[in-house]
Design a protein around this motif. Structure first.
Motif, mmCIF file in Angstrom:
data_model
loop_
_atom_site.group_PDB
_atom_site.id
_atom_site.type_symbol
_atom_site.label_atom_id
_atom_site.label_comp_id
_atom_site.label_asym_id
_atom_site.label_seq_id
_atom_site.Cartn_x
_atom_site.Cartn_y
_atom_site.Cartn_z
ATOM 1 N N TRP B 83 0.856 -1.196 0.000
ATOM 2 C CA TRP B 83 0.000 0.000 0.000
ATOM 3 C C TRP B 83 0.887 1.239 0.000
ATOM 4 O O TRP B 83 1.763 1.386 0.854
ATOM 5 N N ALA B 84 0.652 2.142 -0.955
ATOM 6 C CA ALA B 84 1.468 3.359 -1.053
ATOM 7 C C ALA B 84 0.567 4.576 -0.896
ATOM 8 O O ALA B 84 -0.332 4.801 -1.707
ATOM 9 N N VAL B 85 0.814 5.364 0.120
ATOM 10 C CA VAL B 85 -0.052 6.505 0.381
ATOM 11 C C VAL B 85 0.205 7.638 -0.607
ATOM 12 O O VAL B 85 -0.688 8.390 -0.964
ATOM 13 N N ASP B 86 1.479 7.740 -1.071
ATOM 14 C CA ASP B 86 1.777 8.812 -2.035
ATOM 15 C C ASP B 86 2.845 8.364 -3.031
ATOM 16 O O ASP B 86 3.300 7.206 -2.993
ATOM 17 N N GLY B 244 -3.574 2.621 -9.393
ATOM 18 C CA GLY B 244 -4.399 3.511 -8.577
ATOM 19 C C GLY B 244 -5.561 2.736 -7.975
ATOM 20 O O GLY B 244 -6.155 1.881 -8.644
ATOM 21 N N ILE B 245 -5.900 3.061 -6.742
ATOM 22 C CA ILE B 245 -6.931 2.277 -6.037
ATOM 23 C C ILE B 245 -8.304 2.358 -6.715
ATOM 24 O O ILE B 245 -9.137 1.483 -6.525
ATOM 25 N N GLU B 246 -8.513 3.405 -7.530
ATOM 26 C CA GLU B 246 -9.833 3.568 -8.149
ATOM 27 C C GLU B 246 -10.029 2.651 -9.354
ATOM 28 O O GLU B 246 -11.094 2.654 -9.967
ATOM 29 N N LYS B 247 -9.018 1.866 -9.696
ATOM 30 C CA LYS B 247 -9.125 0.967 -10.854
ATOM 31 C C LYS B 247 -9.860 -0.332 -10.523
ATOM 32 O O LYS B 247 -9.964 -1.222 -11.356
ATOM 33 N N LEU B 295 -1.873 2.352 -5.180
ATOM 34 C CA LEU B 295 -1.478 3.755 -5.068
ATOM 35 C C LEU B 295 -2.658 4.651 -4.686
ATOM 36 O O LEU B 295 -3.694 4.628 -5.348
ATOM 37 N N ASP B 296 -2.486 5.417 -3.630
ATOM 38 C CA ASP B 296 -3.501 6.416 -3.269
ATOM 39 C C ASP B 296 -3.141 7.758 -3.926
ATOM 40 O O ASP B 296 -3.764 8.191 -4.878
#
Lengths: 250, 487
Positions: B83-86, B244-247, B295-296
């Motif tokens: 998990w990558a916050v940035d 990206g998490i939205e994928k 990725l966030d």
């Protein structure tokens, strides 16, 4: 039915001929038009530039000014779209900010009453041939907000085709934006001018004597670009063509 | 890239580049027409589009749930989830994973997420060379250039320019192009094929993004046209995907909708040529190690915004770029991020914030013509979000940054405009004053200049001003219909 004209601030100050044409046209069609003097501006420039809160008093004023009328006719696609698309949105946003449902209620009251000119003629009066005479070749620029927000479709060209003496010619790239975009024209002047130059080239290539649209803001940009360039068609609002008669051609 | 100049300044240069204008005009108008035809073939396009938007909205509303489901499924299938916050954290994770393999080279599948975080630069700083293998990305990389389009990153280049780049630069990166290389598409493609083949056969590590992640099975999906992506996804021993998490999409049934929406919207194809899917690792087939970096990088903050969150529906099809009159004239580089065009103008100021002059200028890089919204396959109302972000720029207000609610101050440089807007509003609330002003303008019309100083010059540099009429409409009405409105 009590019908009011919403002239729009741009037409009031800069293009009164368009307002006179709407009045002439509607009176010729037997409609008595009112003009409430309390009207000013729909707030489109403020809203589209990011000043939503500045728009709210103008929403209240607009709804109040036209409260006594059953129908509001306006010769501007983008101002009609501002009311129809954005007034409800302004209401929703105010509600989501915990400021109650007042603006939503006002928007709900005004939205069904507001008609862009071509919509009013065809959908309310059910007139396609308005008895106009205009012996010129005309190219029609649909303008983005009439086309994509109001979705007026072929209403304006149906009205134009019914005009005696008028020959409608094709405008290449008609549905492409002219590059006006309100404050876009001064915030991004180079891109705006480049878009305007392409629109003008297409207008010239159309071979028309007159470039017509149902929004004077776009025509101010296109006309200003044409005038700087020199030559090409003159620009004219749809209302002024529809108001023309054999005795009185715009 | 975020230190770059504001959009209007960058665009001022690019609109005067005749070659660029001609390349972009030709390319965007060609794809635009093909897309319109491909979409018109489907009678149920409107319903498909509504379904795409609804699936994305539902997934985003329950994203925490689906991400955990995805993580479990990927892990169960032999993959490892990070998990990558940035951007920094994502770059550190990928660098560490590559270093752990002992390799100093990676091959890359075309990926927007790794461009967004500047992965190639981060890897280079750690002594690792990343080779782009998508043909257009290769052209961009060899030309020491930046992508200017999501789907066709080298859209700003024509064939002759590409031949020159191949001739001069290919040799520095591996197998050189033939001396007598012409600008025929077949020869250019053959030179790239031979150059890249060498990379595919040698690479031990690949880095990719993904178009979709199916939560129910932990399957990643890459949609591409060349097959080069599939080489990277299957030949190397280690595969690292930054996504990206939205994928995320919940199920394969949901994926079906997007595999119809995406090809027609992006390349105008009925069906995508190379659709690769993989689920963790498989013994004796493909990479032995698989890492998924989620990725966030501003996405959770974007999700917190009621109006702006619809930007996260984006499936990176580029249809909005190809119809945008502003993109067509300004070019992709003016947007100063991996995401050009209308979607970039609403995504970048949300992912990065509006603090820099460039990012604060992006919401204004549009005439609000609405062509983008009309073609968007997941119905993102881009004009609505642009206006919303303009408000954030000029009025400031509440937003979420780094997971916390913050109050943003209005951006600098809007004081005069704000005062003008207030003054206009005041006049619009006082019709008598407005009428007096209009009359004054009419009476002094002979004195009005044709070229304006200061901010007004932005209008008169290319356009004449309208002539103020002798009588405003209000006065004409009063004179001819006076008293009628008094009800």
């Amino acid at each position: 039915m009590r019908v009011a004209l919403f002239i729009t601030c741009v037409n009031d100050a800069l293009y009164p001929g368009t307002g006179r044409a709407v009045v002439t046209l509607l009176e010729r069609l037997g409609v008595e038009v009112g003009f409430p003097a309390a009207q000013t501006c729909c707030g489109q420039v403020q809203y589209n530039t990011g000043y939503r809160h500045q728009t709210e008093p103008l929403v209240r004023r607009f709804v109040d000014a036209f409260a006594e009328y059953d129908a509001v006719v306006t010769p501007s696609g983008s101002c009609a779209a501002m009311v129809r698309d954005n007034y409800p949105r302004i209401g929703q946003r105010a509600a989501s900010e915990g400021r109650g449902g007042e603006l939503t209620e006002l928007a709900g009251r005004i939205v069904p009453k507001v008609h862009e000119l071509s919509e009013f003629l065809l959908d309310v009066l059910h007139v396609e041939d308005v008895g106009a005479y205009f012996p010129h070749t005309v190219a029609y620029h649909p303008t983005c907000h009439s086309l994509r927000m109001l979705k007026v479709g072929d209403r304006p060209t149906r009205l134009l085709r019914a005009v005696k003496g008028l020959e409608l010619v094709n405008l290449p790239g008609a549905d492409e934006c002219c590059g006006f975009g309100g404050t876009f024209s001064v915030k991004n002047p180079d891109v705006s001018a480049a878009m305007g130059a392409d629109k003008v080239r297409n207008a010239v290539d159309s071979g028309a004597q007159v470039l017509c649209a149902a929004d004077n803001s776009c025509l101010m940009h296109i006309g200003g670009t044409l005038s700087r360039r020199g030559g090409g068609p003159r620009v004219l609002h749809l209302a002024e063509i529809l108001a023309s008669t054999e005795g009185n051609v715009s | 890239m975020s230190g770059a100049e504001p959009f209007p300044e960058a665009a001022r240069v690019s609109v005067r580049n005749a070659q660029l204008r001609s390349n972009l005009r030709h390319a965007t108008h060609t794809i635009r027409a093909k897309r319109a035809k491909a979409v018109a073939e489907l009678a149920d396009w409107g319903r498909l589009r509504a379904a795409g938007a609804a699936i994305k909205d539902r997934t985003l509303r329950h994203l925490d749930h689906y991400l955990e489901q995805l993580e479990s499924a990927v892990t169960a299938a032999g993959g490892q989830v990070h998990w990558a916050v940035d951007a920094d954290e994502a770059n550190r994770i990928v660098t560490r994973l590559v270093k752990a393999t002992g390799e100093t080279e990676v091959v890359k599948v075309k990926s927007m997420a790794t461009q967004e975080i500047g992965l190639n630069e981060a890897l280079a700083a750690a002594g690792i060379r990343a080779y782009e293998t998508d043909l257009a990305e290769l052209i961009v990389q060899l030309g020491d250039d930046r992508p200017s389009h999501i789907l066709v990153p080298a859209i700003h280049r024509n064939r002759t320019e590409i031949r020159d780049i191949f001739r001069h630069e290919m040799g520095h990166w591996g197998r050189p192009a033939p001396e007598d290389l012409s600008d025929s598409p077949a020869e250019l493609a053959e030179a790239a094929r031979l150059h890249l083949r060498e990379k595919f056969l040698r690479a031990k590590v690949a880095v990719s993004g993904a178009n979709f992640m199916v939560a129910e099975t932990g399957t990643l999906v890459v949609v591409e046209s060349e097959g080069n992506g599939r080489m990277c996804l299957t030949l190397p021993e280690t595969l690292i995907s930054v996504v990206g998490i939205e994928k995320t999409v919940p199920t394969w049934r949901d994926l079906e909708v997007f595999l119809q929406l995406l090809p027609r919207s992006s390349t105008a194809e009925r069906m995508n040529p190379y659709t690769s899917t993989w689920t963790g690792t498989t013994d004796g087939d493909g990479p032995r190690e698989f890492h998924l970096v989620l990725l966030d990088n501003g996405r959770t903050d974007t999700l917190a915004d009621q109006v702006g969150r619809q930007a996260l529906r984006c499936i990176r099809c580029s249809a909005c770029l190809n119809v945008c009159p502003v993109y067509e004239r300004a070019g992709g580089h003016a947007y100063g991020s991996a995401y050009p065009g209308p979607i970039g103008a609403i995504l970048t100021p949300q992912l990065r914030g509006t603090a820099s002059a460039l990012d604060a200028s992006l919401p204004y890089a549009s005439s609000l013509c609405g062509a983008c919204y009309e073609v968007c396959p997941v119905a993102i109302d881009i004009p609505e979000v642009l206006v919303h972000l303009r408000e954030r720029v000029v009025e400031g207000g509440s937003a979420t940054r780094d997971g916390a609610r913050v109050t943003i101050k209005p951006a600098k440089g809007h004081a005069a405009e704000r005062a003008a807007m207030r003054a206009a509003r005041w006049a619009f609330e006082h019709p008598r004053a407005l009428r007096a002003g209009e009359r004054l303008a009419s009476r002094t019309r002979g004195l009005h200049p044709t070229r304006l100083p200061g901010p007004g010059a932005a209008w008169t540099a290319s356009r004449d001003l309208p002539r103020v009429p002798p009588e405003p409409f209000r006065d004409w009405w009063q004179r001819t219909h006076g008293g009628r409105e008094a009800k």
